[in-house]
Design a protein around this motif. Structure first.
Motif, PDB file in Angstrom:
ATOM      1  N   ASN A   1       0.572  -1.422   0.067  1.00  0.00           N
ATOM      2  CA  ASN A   1       0.009  -0.028  -0.058  1.00  0.00           C
ATOM      3  C   ASN A   1       0.899   1.189  -0.136  1.00  0.00           C
ATOM      4  O   ASN A   1       0.560   2.372  -0.599  1.00  0.00           O
ATOM      5  CB  ASN A   1      -0.852  -0.016   1.261  1.00  0.00           C
ATOM      6  CG  ASN A   1      -1.984  -0.891   0.877  1.00  0.00           C
ATOM      7  OD1 ASN A   1      -2.369  -1.303  -0.168  1.00  0.00           O
ATOM      8  ND2 ASN A   1      -2.716  -1.499   2.069  1.00  0.00           N
ATOM      9  N   THR A   2       2.093   1.251   0.830  1.00  0.00           N
ATOM     10  CA  THR A   2       2.790   2.401   0.734  1.00  0.00           C
ATOM     11  C   THR A   2       3.373   2.482  -0.723  1.00  0.00           C
ATOM     12  O   THR A   2       3.636   3.910  -1.230  1.00  0.00           O
ATOM     13  CB  THR A   2       3.951   2.213   1.907  1.00  0.00           C
ATOM     14  OG1 THR A   2       3.442   1.433   2.981  1.00  0.00           O
ATOM     15  CG2 THR A   2       4.980   3.178   2.046  1.00  0.00           C
ATOM     16  N   LEU A   3       3.731   1.308  -1.545  1.00  0.00           N
ATOM     17  CA  LEU A   3       4.333   1.737  -2.600  1.00  0.00           C
ATOM     18  C   LEU A   3       3.321   2.191  -3.621  1.00  0.00           C
ATOM     19  O   LEU A   3       3.405   3.231  -4.353  1.00  0.00           O
ATOM     20  CB  LEU A   3       4.763   0.101  -3.028  1.00  0.00           C
ATOM     21  CG  LEU A   3       5.130   0.114  -4.613  1.00  0.00           C
ATOM     22  CD1 LEU A   3       6.381   0.710  -5.039  1.00  0.00           C
ATOM     23  CD2 LEU A   3       5.410  -1.387  -4.889  1.00  0.00           C
ATOM     24  N   ARG A   4       1.933   1.866  -3.413  1.00  0.00           N
ATOM     25  CA  ARG A   4       1.017   2.472  -4.267  1.00  0.00           C
ATOM     26  C   ARG A   4       0.631   3.896  -4.260  1.00  0.00           C
ATOM     27  O   ARG A   4       0.462   4.624  -4.907  1.00  0.00           O
ATOM     28  CB  ARG A   4      -0.285   1.682  -3.806  1.00  0.00           C
ATOM     29  CG  ARG A   4      -0.724   0.575  -4.833  1.00  0.00           C
ATOM     30  CD  ARG A   4      -1.730  -0.092  -4.500  1.00  0.00           C
ATOM     31  NE  ARG A   4      -2.958   0.870  -5.042  1.00  0.00           N
ATOM     32  CZ  ARG A   4      -4.028   0.792  -4.315  1.00  0.00           C
ATOM     33  NH1 ARG A   4      -4.652  -0.013  -3.442  1.00  0.00           N
ATOM     34  NH2 ARG A   4      -5.297   1.644  -4.757  1.00  0.00           N
TER      35      ARG A   4
ATOM     36  N   ASN B   1       1.892   7.068  -6.627  1.00  0.00           N
ATOM     37  CA  ASN B   1       0.632   7.631  -7.233  1.00  0.00           C
ATOM     38  C   ASN B   1       1.033   8.580  -8.160  1.00  0.00           C
ATOM     39  O   ASN B   1       1.963   9.512  -7.851  1.00  0.00           O
ATOM     40  CB  ASN B   1      -0.026   8.129  -6.020  1.00  0.00           C
ATOM     41  CG  ASN B   1      -1.559   8.503  -6.595  1.00  0.00           C
ATOM     42  OD1 ASN B   1      -2.017   8.034  -7.708  1.00  0.00           O
ATOM     43  ND2 ASN B   1      -2.180   9.398  -5.607  1.00  0.00           N
ATOM     44  N   HIS B   2       0.191   9.081  -9.326  1.00  0.00           N
ATOM     45  CA  HIS B   2       0.711   9.920 -10.335  1.00  0.00           C
ATOM     46  C   HIS B   2       0.986  11.428  -9.537  1.00  0.00           C
ATOM     47  O   HIS B   2       1.551  12.401  -9.960  1.00  0.00           O
ATOM     48  CB  HIS B   2      -0.086  10.048 -11.398  1.00  0.00           C
ATOM     49  CG  HIS B   2      -1.335  10.382 -11.367  1.00  0.00           C
ATOM     50  ND1 HIS B   2      -2.473   9.827 -10.891  1.00  0.00           N
ATOM     51  CD2 HIS B   2      -1.970  11.739 -11.582  1.00  0.00           C
ATOM     52  CE1 HIS B   2      -3.617  10.375 -10.785  1.00  0.00           C
ATOM     53  NE2 HIS B   2      -3.419  11.475 -11.233  1.00  0.00           N
TER      54      HIS B   2
ATOM     55  N   ASN C   1       0.492  -0.027  -9.321  1.00  0.00           N
ATOM     56  CA  ASN C   1       0.606   1.059  -8.664  1.00  0.00           C
ATOM     57  C   ASN C   1      -0.451   2.073  -9.179  1.00  0.00           C
ATOM     58  O   ASN C   1      -1.312   2.105  -8.641  1.00  0.00           O
ATOM     59  CB  ASN C   1       2.071   1.573  -8.771  1.00  0.00           C
ATOM     60  CG  ASN C   1       3.076   0.717  -8.248  1.00  0.00           C
ATOM     61  OD1 ASN C   1       2.851   0.162  -7.428  1.00  0.00           O
ATOM     62  ND2 ASN C   1       4.237   0.878  -8.801  1.00  0.00           N
ATOM     63  N   ASP C   2      -0.310   3.081 -10.170  1.00  0.00           N
ATOM     64  CA  ASP C   2      -0.944   3.876 -10.367  1.00  0.00           C
ATOM     65  C   ASP C   2      -1.330   3.591 -12.007  1.00  0.00           C
ATOM     66  O   ASP C   2      -0.712   4.047 -12.682  1.00  0.00           O
ATOM     67  CB  ASP C   2      -0.854   5.245 -10.329  1.00  0.00           C
ATOM     68  CG  ASP C   2      -1.774   6.184 -10.474  1.00  0.00           C
ATOM     69  OD1 ASP C   2      -1.502   7.550 -10.607  1.00  0.00           O
ATOM     70  OD2 ASP C   2      -3.114   5.733 -10.807  1.00  0.00           O
TER      71      ASP C   2
END
Lengths: 138, 249
Positions: free
Chosen positions: A65-68, A72-73, B110-111
């Protein structure tokens, strides 16, 4: 600090997949959303995230979740030069998040038993120390 | 109870006179009429105060100390499983895909949205690999009570599932090299659970036809060598006899 509700949600994952529906995901996401609005990568140079996906969901959830959130853009727009690398291991080792700031200081999180909110809190505190313009979300 | 007594005045105001207190308490209303039909909502403060004054039943303490200490954890671990036919249908479809596919790769994202996602799906479609966006709930239900239930360890966060009838692992690796937002974390290839390193090794293996050809050549090499060893003295003998006969002539 992660509240009892977030820690409760962690316990739910340990009995997966019998407890398929987690009613507290919204609580986590709502609080995390406030933090992600203010997360910046300005003072950071590199972020290395290492985890073994087969080590178990309880250990890897915070790391993933931290990586996501870091990838994040919107977060990446704050500092496009920041390198975010992911290393997927296969040795049942614990997940590690290695953050290197622009001034050379390193911050290492062994995130097996940490909540992502705790990681963000500590990370943002360090960022605020380095850059006074950065404001911490409430 | 206050009754409305219309007292005309120059300002066309209405005086409300309390019959008990009479002229001592009057209120002047500068509006047309009192709303006596629709109920007035209780304000939040009043509602909160009323709620506080409600009687609460005392907690039933007819449990042992051990049960009391363990009961909290059980209550915390209980979750509500709501019926959702769409979720069950998607889980059924996912199970069929799992059973019929030669390869099911689990990808961490990820995104990843919009045009990047479409390009990624299109590139994989060229190699007959389909990308599915199942939630962890649906994927977990699909894998439940199957030999592949260990895949639930990967079902954390946001995942994509790339599946194909034939195990096109090499083609998948090529596309993933160009897509940094997506990371391969494991999968199921030919009925075997594999990690990322195993799948990378699998991608480097030669094709089935090539492997069969190599096996045939290795087996036939021994036979050929034996054949050569046996035939060499006979060939030598025949050459020597021909030479002798030509010299005699």
């Amino acid at each position: 600090m992660a509240t009892s509700t977030e820690r409760f949600a962690r316990i739910v994952y340990s009995n997966w997949p019998s407890n398929v529906f987690n009613p507290l995901t919204r609580v986590i996401n709502k609080r995390m959303w406030k933090w992600t609005q203010g997360v910046t990568l300005k003072p950071t140079a590199k972020i290395l995230v290492e985890f073994d996906p087969w080590a178990g969901p309880e250990k890897t959830i915070s790391c993933r979740n931290t990586l996501r959130m870091f990838a994040n853009h919107k977060t990446r727009k704050t500092n496009p030069k920041c390198e975010i690398t992911t290393k997927i291991k296969n040795d049942r080792s614990e997940p590690v998040i290695d953050i290197e700031y622009s001034d050379g200081e390193r911050l290492v999180f062994k995130s097996a038993h940490l909540h992502e909110l705790e990681i963000f809190e500590k990370y943002m505190q360090k960022c605020a120390e380095k850059d006074p313009e950065i404001k911490l979300p409430n | 109870m206050a009754t409305l007594t219309r007292i005309t005045s120059a300002a066309s105001a209405v005086r409300v006179v309390c019959p008990v207190l009479g002229h001592r308490v009057t209120q002047v209303r500068y509006r047309k009429t009192i709303n006596t039909r629709s109920k007035k909502h209780i304000s939040v403060k009043k509602a909160k105060l009323l709620a506080v004054t409600q009687w609460k039943a005392p907690q039933d303490s007819r449990v042992t100390m051990a049960e009391k200490c363990g009961l909290n954890m059980e209550r915390m671990q209980q979750t509500v499983l709501q019926e959702n036919p769409l979720r069950d249908l998607m889980a059924k479809e996912a199970r069929e895909v799992l059973e019929t596919s030669g390869m099911v790769a689990v990808l961490h994202t990820n995104d990843f949205s919009g045009p990047e996602r479409r390009v990624f799906c299109t590139k994989l479609k060229e190699s007959d690999i389909t990308v599915r966006f199942w939630s962890n709930t649906v994927a977990g239900l699909a894998v439940q009570n199957t030999p592949y239930s260990a895949l639930t360890t990967l079902m954390v966060g946001k995942n994509l599932y790339a599946h194909s009838l034939q195990p096109h692992v090499a083609q998948l690796m090529k596309v993933l090299k160009v897509t940094p937002q997506v990371n391969l974390i494991g999968g199921l290839v030919d009925g075997l659970l594999m990690s990322k390193a195993d799948m990378e090794h699998y991608a480097q293996l030669p094709s089935m036809e090539q492997s069969l050809g190599e096996v045939v050549s290795v087996l036939s090499a021994g036979v050929g060598q034996t054949n050569q060893l046996l035939l060499t003295p006979l060939q030598q003998l025949s050459r020597n006899l021909q030479q002798i006969s030509s010299e005699a002539v």
